[in-house]
Design a protein around this motif. Sequence first.
Motif, PDB file in Angstrom:
ATOM      1  N   ALA A  52       0.830  -1.205   0.000  1.00 48.15           N
ATOM      2  CA  ALA A  52       0.000   0.000   0.000  1.00 48.15           C
ATOM      3  C   ALA A  52       0.865   1.256   0.000  1.00 48.15           C
ATOM      4  CB  ALA A  52      -0.936  -0.004   1.213  1.00 48.15           C
ATOM      5  N   TYR A  53       1.910   1.266   0.822  1.00 51.04           N
ATOM      6  CA  TYR A  53       2.806   2.429   0.849  1.00 51.04           C
ATOM      7  C   TYR A  53       3.543   2.591  -0.472  1.00 51.04           C
ATOM      8  CZ  TYR A  53       2.265   4.357   5.486  1.00 51.04           C
ATOM      9  OH  TYR A  53       1.759   5.013   6.579  1.00 51.04           O
ATOM     10  N   GLN A  54       3.916   1.479  -1.104  1.00 47.35           N
ATOM     11  CA  GLN A  54       4.585   1.578  -2.400  1.00 47.35           C
ATOM     12  C   GLN A  54       3.641   2.204  -3.430  1.00 47.35           C
ATOM     13  OE1 GLN A  54       6.351  -2.028  -3.922  1.00 47.35           O
ATOM     14  NE2 GLN A  54       6.729  -1.122  -5.919  1.00 47.35           N
ATOM     15  N   PHE A  55       2.383   1.741  -3.469  1.00 48.59           N
ATOM     16  CA  PHE A  55       1.390   2.307  -4.380  1.00 48.59           C
ATOM     17  C   PHE A  55       1.246   3.799  -4.106  1.00 48.59           C
ATOM     18  CE2 PHE A  55      -2.803   3.655  -5.668  1.00 48.59           C
ATOM     19  CZ  PHE A  55      -3.070   2.969  -6.838  1.00 48.59           C
ATOM     20  N   ASN A  96      -0.609   9.732   5.401  1.00 48.55           N
ATOM     21  CA  ASN A  96      -0.762   8.367   5.893  1.00 48.55           C
ATOM     22  C   ASN A  96      -1.409   7.505   4.823  1.00 48.55           C
ATOM     23  OD1 ASN A  96      -0.640   6.213   7.695  1.00 48.55           O
ATOM     24  ND2 ASN A  96      -1.430   7.419   9.400  1.00 48.55           N
ATOM     25  N   VAL A  97      -1.272   6.194   5.005  1.00 49.46           N
ATOM     26  CA  VAL A  97      -1.878   5.213   4.113  1.00 49.46           C
ATOM     27  C   VAL A  97      -2.589   4.195   4.986  1.00 49.46           C
ATOM     28  CG1 VAL A  97      -1.449   3.484   2.330  1.00 49.46           C
ATOM     29  CG2 VAL A  97      -0.021   5.530   2.434  1.00 49.46           C
ATOM     30  N   ASN A 120      -7.986  -5.582  -0.470  1.00 48.55           N
ATOM     31  CA  ASN A 120      -7.913  -5.083  -1.855  1.00 48.55           C
ATOM     32  C   ASN A 120      -8.243  -3.595  -1.969  1.00 48.55           C
ATOM     33  OD1 ASN A 120      -7.157  -7.605  -2.924  1.00 48.55           O
ATOM     34  ND2 ASN A 120      -9.292  -8.250  -2.938  1.00 48.55           N
ATOM     35  N   THR A 121      -8.056  -2.876  -0.881  1.00 49.96           N
ATOM     36  CA  THR A 121      -8.287  -1.426  -0.879  1.00 49.96           C
ATOM     37  C   THR A 121      -7.178  -0.732  -0.107  1.00 49.96           C
ATOM     38  OG1 THR A 121      -9.622  -1.456   1.131  1.00 49.96           O
ATOM     39  CG2 THR A 121     -10.819  -1.647  -0.966  1.00 49.96           C
ATOM     40  N   GLN A 164     -10.095   0.948  -4.640  1.00 49.85           N
ATOM     41  CA  GLN A 164     -10.329  -0.492  -4.709  1.00 49.85           C
ATOM     42  C   GLN A 164      -9.520  -0.987  -5.895  1.00 49.85           C
ATOM     43  OE1 GLN A 164     -14.404  -1.856  -4.800  1.00 49.85           O
ATOM     44  NE2 GLN A 164     -13.821  -3.659  -5.960  1.00 49.85           N
ATOM     45  N   LEU A 165      -8.670  -1.984  -5.663  1.00 49.40           N
ATOM     46  CA  LEU A 165      -7.765  -2.450  -6.699  1.00 49.40           C
ATOM     47  C   LEU A 165      -8.249  -3.749  -7.333  1.00 49.40           C
ATOM     48  CD1 LEU A 165      -4.353  -1.826  -4.876  1.00 49.40           C
ATOM     49  CD2 LEU A 165      -5.696  -0.236  -6.270  1.00 49.40           C
TER      50      LEU A 165
END
Length: 125
Positions: free
Chosen positions: A6-9, A77-78, A83-84, A102-103
């Motif tokens: 999530a942080y990378q995205f 923040n993340v 999947n979200t 939503q991925l």
Amino acid sequence: MNQEQAYQFADEWISAFNAHNLAAILDHYADELAFYSPFIPLLKFNESGCITSKRDLERYFQLGLATYPNLHFTLHNVFVGINTLSIYYTSVNDRLACEVFQLDKQGKAEVIFCQYAKAISHCGD
């Protein structure tokens, strides 16, 4: 999805916007999508506040980058779900923003909800 993914995205998404790199921005989105934002009618792109094609999303982001040539996002923040992920950041004109993504199975955003506060403020102000 885990916290690291999530942080990378989020880092790549923020970096793409801060670089005003349209191709890198669009790489985060699926071809079939539903993108909801109050900025869509604000920028007079459409009245519904929803974009459902990547081609229209590209035109919308082109408009946004042209309208806000000094656009710079600051990540705060993340948050991770199933999947979200939600990205909490400072957007244009010092507005606090939170976008929920939503991925799909390829890790591309297919449903996106954008929310904004008026401006940065502190509790009790």
